[in-house]
Structure formats: C-alpha cells, structure tokens
Design an enzyme around this catalytic site. Sequence first.
Site, PDB file in Angstrom:
ATOM      1  N   ASP A  73       0.865  -1.190   0.000  1.00 50.87           N
ATOM      2  CA  ASP A  73       0.000   0.000   0.000  1.00 50.87           C
ATOM      3  C   ASP A  73       0.891   1.225   0.000  1.00 50.87           C
ATOM      4  OD1 ASP A  73       0.981  -0.252   2.531  1.00 50.87           O
ATOM      5  OD2 ASP A  73      -0.846   0.382   3.549  1.00 50.87           O
ATOM      6  N   CYS A  74       1.339   1.594  -1.160  1.00 53.52           N
ATOM      7  CA  CYS A  74       2.315   2.674  -1.229  1.00 53.52           C
ATOM      8  C   CYS A  74       1.769   3.775  -2.117  1.00 53.52           C
ATOM      9  CB  CYS A  74       3.620   2.143  -1.790  1.00 53.52           C
ATOM     10  SG  CYS A  74       4.809   3.428  -2.109  1.00 53.52           S
TER      11      CYS A  74
END
Lengths: 347, 180
Positions: A73-74
């Site tokens: 989750d970047c």
Amino acid sequence: MANHKTVIVSKGKNGWGGPLELTPTEEKKYVISVTGGGIHPVAREIARLSGAEVVDSFKNPVAKEQTLVAVIDCGGTARCGTYPRLRIPTVNVKVMSPSGPLAKFMTEDIFASGVTVGDIELVDSEAAVAAAQKTEADEAVVKNNEKIKETVAAKAEAVEDNSENNGYGEKKGVMGIIDKIAKGAGTFMNIMYQAGRDTIDTIIKNIIPFMAFVATLIGIINYTGIGEILANVLVPLSNNIGGLIILGVITSLPFLSPLLAPGAVIGAIIGTLVGNEIANGNIDMSIALPALFAINAQVGTDFIPVGLTLGEAKPETISVGAPAILFSRVITGPLAVVIAYFMSFTL
Amino acid sequence: MDFMIAIADGFIGMFQAGAEVFMGFMTGIIPLLVTLITAVNALTKMIGEEKINRFLQKITKYALLRYTVVPLIAVFFFTNPMCYTVGRFMPEKYKPAFYDSAVSFVHPITGLFPHANSAELFIWLGVATGYATAGGSQAQLGLMFLLTGLLVILMRGLVTERISAYMFKKQGYERILNEK
C-alpha cells in the site's frame, strides 16, 4: 500442488498496469502482505483463490525466491518500486501510476495498482492454458524486443570501445594531449547532461507534485481560518519541550508508527503546520530543530521488511529486526527530541 | 447578487493564497534544488558506485562509523531507497540496526543535500520555510539538522543493535549472533 490455481489480478478503478496472471508453484507459494497493520484483504483473497499461502511480511518475512506476489500500500515513493525491481509481481492497493525513484522498474507486466478484492478473478483451467500460452507468447515478444535492444546497446558499446581504442596509444605529443582533453571534456559534458536530465526528472515527478499539494493545503488553511483552529491545538503541544517529547512518543508508538510513516506525508503536513506557526510568530524559533525530530520518530517504520530485503537480510533477521526497530523507536524517538533540544541551544 | 460575488471571491481567494505559496516554492526553492541536485548527481557519477562500495565495505566493522559515516555516505551517494543496499556489507546481526540508522538519516540530510531524498523534502521544508520567514538562517538550521541527525542515528543504531541482539538470543538465533 493440486490446489494451486491461476488467478488474474486486474488493475482497480483508476488504477494502472496489469492484468497480472499468478499461478503458485511449490517454490513460489507465498503471497506476502507488506501493508502494515496485518494482512490486507486483497492479499488474503489472492491466496484464497489461488491456493497459495498468505503471510504478513512484517511478522514472517519470506525469501524473495519463494514470493509469488507482493501486496503493498504505497502512495508512490519508494516501496512501490522495490519489489518490481526484484522482478516480483506487485499489487498496489492504492491508486497510483509509476513514480518515485524506482519508477522505471514498474512495468505493466509486473505491476498493478488500485486493486480491490473485486479485481481478483479465478481462471478456469482451459482459459488458463490459453492465457498462459498467450502470456508466453507475449513474453517471447518482450524477450525478443529486449534482445534487440541489448544487441543495439552492445553494438553501440562496441562502437564506443573502438573509438576509445583508436584514441589511446596511437596519437602522441601535442595531438595526443588535445585528444585526451577533448575526450575528457566530452565525458564530463555527458555526465553533467545526464545529471541534469535526472534532476529535472525527479523535480517534475517527485518534488513539484508534492509542492502543488502542500501549497494548496497551506492556501486553504491560511485563507479559511482553519489555520487558527489547528494552531490552537498545535501551539500548546509544539511550543515547549515537554509537548514535543509527547509528540515524539506518539509518533513512535509501535502500532501507530507504521501507519504514520508512508511517504512521509503525515510528518510533512505536521511539519508544514508547525513551520507556518513559526512564521506567524506563534511558536518560538528555537523549537524548529527539536520539532523536526518530534514529527518524524516514525520514519521508515513502514519500510522495515523492504529496507532489510534491499540489504540482503535473511528472513530470520527480518522477523527479529522489524519488532526490534519498532520497539527501539519508543526509546530513541523521544530521546532524539531531547538531543535536538540541547543541540538547538547552539543555534 | 452581492452575496454570490462574496462567495466567488472567497472561493477563488482560497486558491490565490495557495498559488502565492506555490509561486514562492517555484521561484525560491526549485532553482536552488535544480543546481544542487545536478551537481551532486554528477559527482556521484564521476566517483562511481564501485569505489564508494569498496570504501564502505572497509569501514562497516567499526560501530562508531557504522552508524554515522556509513549511513551518511550511503544516503548521500545512493539516496533513498537504494542506500539500504549497503546493509549487505555487514553481518546479519547488524542489519536491523544499520537500517534503522540509515532510514533515520534520510530526512536530516535533506537540509543541506536535498537530492538524497527529494520525494520527501517537506519534512524539512515545511519547518524550514517557516523558520526562514521568521528571520532565521535556513542554512544554519540545515547544518544543525544534519549534525543532530548524525548524533541521533548513532544513538539509534547502538540502541537497536542491543535490542536486536537480545531478541536474536531470545528467539534462539544464536547462529546469527555468532556470524562474523
């Protein structure tokens, strides 16, 4: 083995890249969730459909050879490029297109973003075979292209080599010196030019977008009077060393820090607000240095498994390192604020 | 009608305020960043990664350098996130502490060398622009940020090294602790 099935992961709404086709094997049987705060539902769903095993990379790191796919989750700085760089298929649950320093490694065949649980499909066997063949064909094309590129590159290098060979040893005296100087100048120009190109690239891809976001935020905050409300909360906390230490403790809490850290966005926002109050004279200037550490005790806590993987650490080291670092921050976070407070006397 | 105009004024004014801030960034910070980052990029290319790696490999065995000079050089030349690859030059038991130390330096370094972590500049810039507006010297604050950062990462590296050594032992990974 019998339970291993092929799944197709498509990009989500507004996402980018993909679709990725994933088939677990005996060697590559792990779906790793590198999301912080437990296993992400998307990782769980991929594992459930494909029959692979899902692990939380923070707790149980897996060697990169055994990784089927990484779920991350970047928002778009460092992590999103790390796994593509290792050629591990990467599913980003956040919406983004390739950016950050590793943007060039994020390609459509290995990266999909904005993925939600609904974007994962099970492939029935026949379709899977056809798709697999298609992918193989695609891969062959890609490989061919790469080969062509490589040959071209090799040729180009060969040409350069030749020119170098011709340059050295043959010419002597004044001509030789002039030749060397010219060659040196040529190399220098090339390096400077490439450095400039890299710089403009980072500025456009990384720096200006963040400036746009921060400038809009500051504009809204200052113009609407939200700034005053925020200042009322922030000033009492930031205007004295005790408050800053509390801020340092909060940002270093092990369950909170990995959530605060991604992209350094939260630290940047608090930093901007504190800076704004310093500019307005509400917060003392001497607070600037300790504040820089208080807002950032969480730095890098979201990135521990990835950072250690880059350092070629073994899975055991990662499984011990992640909690060790998180725990260490509870001590070193507030302590850093104290050190900075004493250092600020020299300002 | 007047009421509508007031709303429109307020709406556009909010973004005009933002535009002013943005223009300040573009004319004040961007030109400096362009020249500085270009110079450092060129320097890195001229020195060459191999030479830097060889040097780092030699000095990782000293604890004092491992958590100060090694992260400084790694972050300066390889920048975030490639700087963490330097961890491969040391025994497993030091890797968590080195990572902790290096990652904690990717912001203190941006005060003087913004190329090292240009995607995350605003941790520094947010506070620093306010500091400069209040009449302080941004360069002086940047230097102090860097020096204090070195102290902090040394302290952090040593603490994390102790904690991870304790945890390696507790988990029964003595093998890793004995690795040279």
